[in-house]
Enzyme design. Structure first.
Site, mmCIF file in Angstrom:
data_model
loop_
_atom_site.group_PDB
_atom_site.id
_atom_site.type_symbol
_atom_site.label_atom_id
_atom_site.label_comp_id
_atom_site.label_asym_id
_atom_site.label_seq_id
_atom_site.Cartn_x
_atom_site.Cartn_y
_atom_site.Cartn_z
ATOM 1 N N LYS A 81 12.625 10.891 20.790
ATOM 2 C CA LYS A 81 13.288 9.735 21.538
ATOM 3 C C LYS A 81 14.592 10.002 21.895
ATOM 4 O O LYS A 81 14.896 9.609 22.881
ATOM 5 C CB LYS A 81 13.083 8.796 20.374
ATOM 6 N N THR A 136 16.068 12.765 22.803
ATOM 7 C CA THR A 136 15.988 13.701 23.898
ATOM 8 C C THR A 136 15.393 13.155 25.175
ATOM 9 O O THR A 136 16.120 13.457 26.251
ATOM 10 C CB THR A 136 14.748 14.727 23.418
ATOM 11 N N ARG A 179 23.511 6.968 18.813
ATOM 12 C CA ARG A 179 24.074 6.931 17.332
ATOM 13 C C ARG A 179 24.601 8.182 16.965
ATOM 14 O O ARG A 179 24.266 9.315 17.482
ATOM 15 C CB ARG A 179 23.047 6.500 16.334
ATOM 16 N N LYS A 221 15.503 16.494 8.497
ATOM 17 C CA LYS A 221 15.353 15.706 9.658
ATOM 18 C C LYS A 221 16.112 16.557 10.975
ATOM 19 O O LYS A 221 15.679 16.479 11.853
ATOM 20 C CB LYS A 221 15.737 14.243 9.732
ATOM 21 N N ALA A 273 17.761 2.750 10.156
ATOM 22 C CA ALA A 273 16.887 1.832 11.051
ATOM 23 C C ALA A 273 16.014 1.625 9.950
ATOM 24 O O ALA A 273 15.057 0.330 10.430
ATOM 25 C CB ALA A 273 16.182 2.933 11.879
ATOM 26 N N PHE A 293 13.717 5.083 14.995
ATOM 27 C CA PHE A 293 12.201 4.823 14.396
ATOM 28 C C PHE A 293 11.201 4.320 15.736
ATOM 29 O O PHE A 293 11.558 4.354 16.544
ATOM 30 C CB PHE A 293 11.913 4.161 13.093
ATOM 31 N N PHE A 336 5.112 18.693 26.078
ATOM 32 C CA PHE A 336 5.281 19.992 25.407
ATOM 33 C C PHE A 336 4.362 20.864 25.996
ATOM 34 O O PHE A 336 3.602 20.697 26.861
ATOM 35 C CB PHE A 336 4.679 19.673 23.928
ATOM 36 N N TRP A 368 13.242 18.077 28.386
ATOM 37 C CA TRP A 368 13.500 19.155 27.291
ATOM 38 C C TRP A 368 13.499 20.622 27.941
ATOM 39 O O TRP A 368 14.380 21.212 27.549
ATOM 40 C CB TRP A 368 12.121 19.169 26.025
#
Length: 558
Positions: A73, A75, A96, A107, A275, A303, A383, A411
């Site tokens: 998210k 990224t 954030r 994480k 969150a 999230f 991906f 990415w």
């Protein structure tokens, strides 16, 4: 093909002096308070000076329910911001700040990944400009003053059994979840049970992210309920006389942090409420300031859309008078396969049937977001293992649900890979088609607000709450808190309160375990199921691999 790690890519970034980044969005050097050469805070005087400017377009990035396969998210948020700038738009990103706990736990960081990152990555994921330390200190000052007040005679008649204010530390430390404090005799006070939360779960964090200025900040801090008397009447932070000193500690932390992406585009990184237990969005002051400086502002909410986006739309937008022009819903082929029952070890193998089987989770989020009146675009975060057939299956499914899916390769390729997504998002944001409205009014009862979210967003059949909880909600309504929004605290992994129930479940119930009044932040927290406000470290925490190399550079952050 071997790809470089996020930290290797970030280390090679060709950063520009932060004054140049500020100049791109009209912030002159005198309005920047530099922290080194590549990060700075924006002065409150400058923020005040731009309030008469017209707002730009607001774009929210959210996601499907998170899976171990990863969604990307942040990224995508960074990649979209870079993509908008690539196609000639004046855009900036608002995200954030990272918490130390997850960085050293499991994480990882919160600065994006691959070729779509915000830098300086190491500082952002560690001490940064000290905002979280200031929040921890302000919270701890109040903790100390509460126990000090009790020690010196307890003039406010606080019931030591009903002190609500827990302590905080910005680290994952399960040993501190439940403690006994003030042991050791008369000189150390009156022993009582207490506990620690992680700093991002502090109400002070939520307040910093919702306050519009320092005056509003102090008022909200004063409104916090810290304890109750024996007659159950509340004791506020202002009764302890801590709100002024806390505001002093938070004075600099209130100012948004300006940094840059790998492609030297501006980004505000400010605030970081949980969150789960809070609303999971960056600060209101950063978002509203960005809207005065850029034509397009890309922000995210924590999230999946059932938590982060719901709170962004029902809490942050309601309180700050914001209205999003478009929503980007991030999904990956890998996550679809995982929702379709494929094990993580097998995600690299083509499995179109599993993709189709996992798509209902995506479909549910599309429907939910549309119910707020906002147009939705699905970003397929690409991906290298994704096959054409799998991608097409997602696209076809999204088309059937009245939206569109666009593959984004940010990415791997940076803005070159997100240009198509940026072009379409800009068109939608400019179209004026958004008719945003929260899904419940202020004057609805608190329990009805809970039911509305449970039934319309989670698709539950019922909310289970015993008489004690319902009576507590009614009492808060009688005390004048009935117009507050509700902040649902539940697992992020499922629409239900069962983290193992993937896909798009129906026919389930939402059990409410407890409710908490965050009177300063301005919402009622509704705890559903088991929610941790102090995480623990995994068996092998990331901290084991974080170190300085022979050149004095940081290794192991991700």
């Amino acid at each position: 093909m071997a790809y470089k790690s996020d930290i290797e890519i970030a280390r090679e970034a060709q950063k520009k002096p932060i004054q140049e980044i500020g100049a791109k969005i009209g912030i002159d050097g005198e309005a920047l308070l530099p922290y080194g050469h590549d990060k700075a805070k924006v002065s409150q005087d400058f923020i005040n000076s731009v309030q008469s400017k017209k707002n730009g377009k607001l774009i929210l990035v959210t996601a499907i329910n998170p899976t171990p396969a990863g969604e990307g998210k942040t990224t995508t948020t960074v990649g979209l911001g870079d993509g908008l700038n690539r196609i000639g738009k004046n855009a900036m990103v608002c995200i954030r700040e990272a918490s130390l706990g997850p960085n050293f736990g499991m994480k990882g960081g919160a600065a994006g990944g691959g070729m779509a990152q915000v830098v300086p990555m190491e500082e952002m994921n560690l001490h940064f400009t000290g905002d979280f330390h200031a929040i921890t200190s302000a919270h701890s000052l109040l903790s100390a003053m509460i126990d000090n007040h009790i020690y010196w005679g307890n003039e406010l008649e606080i019931d030591v059994r009903r002190v609500q204010w827990r302590r905080v530390v910005d680290m994952n430390d399960r040993a501190l979840r439940q403690i006994t404090c003030s042991l050791g005799g008369v000189a150390n006070g009156f022993p009582r049970e207490a506990g620690f939360d992680i700093t991002v779960a502090s109400e002070v964090m939520a307040i910093l992210c919702l306050a519009k200025d320092l005056e509003d900040l102090q008022k909200r801090l004063g409104d916090m309920i810290v304890a109750y008397r024996r007659d159950r009447s509340p004791v506020y932070c202002r009764d302890i006389k801590a709100d002024g000193a806390m505001t002093v500690l938070l004075k600099d932390a209130m100012q948004p942090n300006l940094v840059q992406t790998l492609e030297n585009n501006p980004a505000f990184v400010h605030g970081g409420p949980f969150a789960n237990i809070a609303h999971g969005c960056n600060s209101v002051i950063a978002t509203t300031t960005a809207l005065k400086l850029a034509d397009y502002v890309v922000t995210e909410a924590g999230f999946g859309a059932d938590l982060g986006a719901e709170k962004f739309l029902n809490i942050k937008c309601r309180k700050a008078g914001l209205s999003p022009d478009a929503v980007v819903l991030v999904a990956t082929v890998r996550a679809m396969k995982m929702n379709g029952g494929v094990a993580k070890a097998d995600l690299g193998d083509e499995n179109v049937d599993a993709v189709k089987k996992g798509c209902p989770n995506l479909g549910r989020h599309i429907e939910n977001l549309k119910s707020f009146g906002v147009p939705v675009v699905v970003a397929i975060n690409h991906f290298v293992t994704d096959t054409d057939a799998e991608v097409q299956a997602v696209k076809d499914y999204v088309t059937e649900h009245g939206s569109e899916a666009i593959v984004s390769r940010h990415w791997e390729l940076g803005s070159e890979g997100s240009a198509d997504l940026a072009m379409r998002v800009a068109e939608i944001a400019d179209s004026g088609k958004s008719q945003f409205s929260p899904i419940y009014p202020d004057d609805m009862s608190l329990f009805e607000k809970i039911e509305t979210i449970a039934k319309r967003i989670y698709r539950a059949d019922e909310v289970l709450a015993d008489k004690k909880i319902r009576d507590q909600l009614k009492l808060w309504e009688e005390q004048g808190y009935g117009n507050l929004p509700v902040c649902m605290a539940k697992t992020q992994y499922s629409f239900s309160t069962d983290p193992n129930l993937r896909g798009a479940p129906t026919g389930h119930s939402v059990p409410v375990r407890e409710v908490r009044l965050s009177a300063g932040a301005g919402f009622v927290v509704v705890v559903c199921g088991e929610i941790m406000t102090m995480p623990g470290l995994p068996r092998h925490p990331a901290a084991e691999s974080i170190m300085l190399n022979a050149d004095g550079q940081i290794e192991g952050l991700f």
